[in-house]
Motif scaffolding. Structure first.
Motif, PDB file in Angstrom:
ATOM      1  N   SER A   1       0.834  -1.201   0.000  1.00 44.71           N
ATOM      2  CA  SER A   1       0.000   0.000   0.000  1.00 44.71           C
ATOM      3  C   SER A   1       0.865   1.246   0.000  1.00 44.71           C
ATOM      4  CB  SER A   1      -0.920   0.015   1.226  1.00 44.71           C
ATOM      5  OG  SER A   1      -1.583   1.250   1.352  1.00 44.71           O
ATOM      6  N   ARG A   2       0.453   2.236  -0.825  1.00 44.98           N
ATOM      7  CA  ARG A   2       1.064   3.558  -0.802  1.00 44.98           C
ATOM      8  C   ARG A   2      -0.059   4.591  -0.703  1.00 44.98           C
ATOM      9  NH1 ARG A   2       5.422   5.089  -5.081  1.00 44.98           N
ATOM     10  NH2 ARG A   2       3.720   4.780  -6.561  1.00 44.98           N
ATOM     11  N   THR A   3       0.028   5.442   0.298  1.00 41.21           N
ATOM     12  CA  THR A   3      -0.997   6.452   0.532  1.00 41.21           C
ATOM     13  C   THR A   3      -0.345   7.825   0.564  1.00 41.21           C
ATOM     14  OG1 THR A   3      -2.251   4.870   1.871  1.00 41.21           O
ATOM     15  CG2 THR A   3      -2.881   7.188   2.028  1.00 41.21           C
ATOM     16  N   LEU A   4      -0.926   8.767  -0.169  1.00 35.74           N
ATOM     17  CA  LEU A   4      -0.407  10.124  -0.209  1.00 35.74           C
ATOM     18  C   LEU A   4      -1.541  11.094   0.116  1.00 35.74           C
ATOM     19  CD1 LEU A   4       2.202  11.822  -1.144  1.00 35.74           C
ATOM     20  CD2 LEU A   4       0.898  12.201  -3.240  1.00 35.74           C
ATOM     21  N   VAL A   5      -1.316  11.962   1.077  1.00 36.15           N
ATOM     22  CA  VAL A   5      -2.270  13.016   1.424  1.00 36.15           C
ATOM     23  C   VAL A   5      -1.545  14.351   1.305  1.00 36.15           C
ATOM     24  CG1 VAL A   5      -3.779  13.986   3.183  1.00 36.15           C
ATOM     25  CG2 VAL A   5      -3.543  11.501   2.978  1.00 36.15           C
TER      26      VAL A   5
END
Length: 685
Positions: A359-363
């Protein structure tokens, strides 16, 4: 400027505090801060990684969109001087359709205007903007199609993201001198080194000074560019880079066009020598920060402040008589503009894995403040006899017909999520909302109008990797163009299916994509009236094929083909429904091949390059009553390595001086750029 430096100082203090806390509790693993561009871009034409459709560095094979990367090596091989030249060998890109009009960069991607970005932060629409200096950049990333979820409000055709040259943790450099056609002379340098022995502080200094004319009489093409950067690495986990650059241009916006239906030499000038001018004066400070907290959590931030003043005066042929007279009507058109822009973007990325899922999450958040003032002048100019041209001099004054001041604030929040299942199925989504606060004042009437639109865009994609070399994808993406006060924003939607092949045996990337792109509420500026026209909904469907390959140690190949079908779907003015869009050819093809003959004895390496660019016929207007024919232009280069680090390079654009009307019909014709020759002596270390 104070705001920018204040943000930098606060960020540095915050990260120093965070590092102290981390050091007291745990030992972080050694990490490497990823940076787009770099040594590979100086030595190869095939890139392996890009920011893609998000702001996360991603292998191009895994990006669920059509992305083309033009590296610094390709910049050098083709001796590019403008954004148009950088991307003219790229699938889906149309350039040179405004001919000898030199005010701005004119290009379209997949039939629509495309925005330009620098380090992921918007520079804006190149039509009406400043022509960027390619020598400032390590690479250009061309994303085709709609995508406002990452980069914000923009047109649906695509985007060009330039990556700034930044300091390296080693000594390097080059100097060069170039001379060529139209009395052109140019010198440039790009060098850097460590300031401290432990690689903590590095610098880079880049400059370019050009004195030249254009291909027409009474022209200028002078350019001064200087850029300096410092990178501070207080720990193995943190990078802080500050870059300042100054760009100054002194040119002429064009030759004034040529009477419709005539066939003059490109050098013939029908403007006014004392009035045709184009000036640019811009200063920019950029700050880039990266920090790795460990355990998959990283933070990145870019900020930029720029101030610019531009002007131009343009006398041009506005009408060609049809009664047998040889006296063409002319007009004066001028513009004075100033702009101050501050933009900052910050994002947290978290990478983790569980079982067979990565998983890769960017905010991220973004703030953009843009203040501008513009005065536009327009009036009738004395006619000119094209059989015996006599110049009348600059006018005492040109009537002011528009004056405005704008203040735009944009706040945005965006999310990128990527999930990889069993290392071969990649699902990704993007969500973004832009809150805009727009204010525009008509300085002639004193009336101020305001608007505060809120725009939500999204995208979704699925990638399947058959092997480590082959991937296919399907995606949906949206775009929204920044609205003017009182005008609904233009919106775009795109469906795309594609396949990519990146062999392990040699550096290469082959890609194919089909797409369906629509744009609604489209508003266009008529070049005759300089007023907006609402068309309604337009659609472009097409196919892009592209290949970049270092086939052997001494053969490089760049090939691109595009097929586009455009249509005005609804609300076309003057019965244009069903017609094709102007400046959208059905076929585009380009090919560049270079071959290196290894040196022998006292003879150094010799590299021979040749290219061809084919553009199919296209219409000048949406009524489809005026058009140009298809054309092919050939380019070439030759590089001789005099010594290990010294080379002599020869470049020729439009070898056979192929000539056609690239833009015309409304009152004057504008030819495509003619043959240009340059020779460059370069030394590196």
């Amino acid at each position: 400027m104070a705001t920018l430096m204040g943000c930098t100082a606060l960020a540095s203090v915050a990260w120093s505090s965070a590092l102290a806390q981390d050091a007291a509790t745990t030992v972080l693993p050694e990490i490497t801060i990823e940076n787009q561009g770099g040594d590979d871009d100086r030595n190869e034409i095939v890139a392996r990684e890009a920011t893609g459709v998000g702001k996360m560095a991603t292998p191009i094979l895994d990006v669920p969109a059509s992305v083309s990367v033009i590296t610094a090596k390709e910049f050098e091989q083709r001796s590019v001087q403008s954004t148009e030249e950088v991307i003219q060998y790229t699938a889906g890109v149309t350039t040179d359709f405004y001919g000898s009009d030199d005010r701005f960069d004119f290009f379209k991607i997949r039939g629509f205007d495309a925005w330009v970005y620098r380090d992921g932060l918007p520079l804006g629409d190149p039509f009406g903007g400043i022509r960027e200096e390619p020598y400032a950049f390590e690479r250009a990333e061309v994303l085709k199609g709609a995508n406002s979820t990452s980069f914000g409000a923009s047109d649906p055709g695509g985007s060009v993201n330039f990556v700034t040259k930044t300091p390296k943790s080693s000594r390097f450099g080059e100097v060069y001198a170039t001379g060529g056609s139209f009395d052109s002379g140019e010198v440039g340098f790009d060098f850097g080194d460590n300031v401290t022995a432990d690689d903590t502080l590095s610098y880079r200094l880049t400059g370019k000074f050009r004195n030249a004319d254009g291909e027409y009489d009474y022209s200028r093409d002078d350019n001064l560019f200087i850029m300096g950067g410092l990178t501070w690495r207080p720990t193995d986990f943190t990078n802080v880079t500050v870059v300042y650059d100054h760009l100054s241009k002194d040119g002429v916006p064009g030759s004034g066009g040529h009477p419709v239906g005539t066939d003059f030499d490109r050098s013939v000038f029908f403007g006014e020598p004392d009035y045709n001018y184009r000036g640019v004066d811009r200063d920019t400070v950029s700050v880039m920060l990266d920090h790795d907290f460990g355990n998959g959590l990283t933070f990145s931030s870019n900020a930029r402040y720029s101030t610019a003043a531009t002007d131009f005066g343009y006398a041009y042929i506005s009408a060609t008589p049809t009664d047998g007279s040889t006296i063409a009507s002319r007009s004066f058109f001028g513009n004075d503009s100033t702009r101050d822009n501050f933009i900052i973007d910050g994002r947290l990325q978290y990478d983790t894995s569980w079982e067979n899922v990565d998983s890769r999450t960017l905010v991220g958040v973004e703030y953009n403040n843009d203040r501008a003032s513009t005065d536009s002048f327009f009036g009738t100019a004395p006619g000119i006899d094209w059989m015996n041209p006599v110049y009348t001099g600059a006018p005492a004054s040109v009537p002011l017909f528009a004056s405005s001041s704008t203040d735009q604030d944009n706040n945005a929040l965006y999310l990128q999520q990527e999930l990889t299942f069993n290392e071969n199925i990649i699902a990704s989504i993007g969500l973004r909302n832009d809150w805009m606060d727009l204010s525009s004042t008509n300085n002639l009437t004193g009336v101020t109008t305001d608007a505060d639109p809120s725009e939500f865009t999204k995208r979704g994609a699925l990638t399947y990797k058959f092997t480590e070399e082959v991937a296919t994808y399907a995606s949906y993406a949206e775009s929204v163009a920044p609205p003017s006060v009182g005008v609904e924003p233009e919106r775009g939607e795109q469906w795309e299916i594609g396949v990519k092949y990146q062999p392990d045996a040699f550096p290469a990337l082959f890609s194919a994509a089909v797409y369906d792109l629509t744009k609604t509420n489209i508003t266009r500026t008529n070049p005759v009236t300089n007023m907006p026209e609402t068309i309604g909904e337009v659609r472009v469907r097409g196919l892009d094929l592209e290949a970049k390959a270092e086939v052997m140690d001494n053969v490089n190949l760049i090939a691109a083909y595009s097929y586009m079908v455009s249509e005005i779907v609804e609300n076309g003015t003057a019965g244009n429904v069903g017609n094709e869009l102007s400046f959208v050819p059905n076929h585009l093809f380009s090919l560049w091949v270079d071959y290196t003959l290894p040196g022998s004895g006292k003879r150094g390496d010799m590299t021979f390059g040749a290219g061809a660019r084919y553009t199919g016929d296209y219409f000048f207007n949406d009524a489809n009553t005026q058009s140009t024919g298809s054309a092919v232009v050939f380019d070439a280069s030759f590089n001789y390595k005099i010594q290990e680090n010294t080379s002599l390079q020869l470049n020729v654009s439009n070898i056979f001086n192929e000539k056609h009307v690239a833009y015309g019909g409304f009152g004057a014709d504008f030819y495509n750029p003619g043959r240009s020759i340059s020779a460059t002596l370069r030394h590196t270390w």
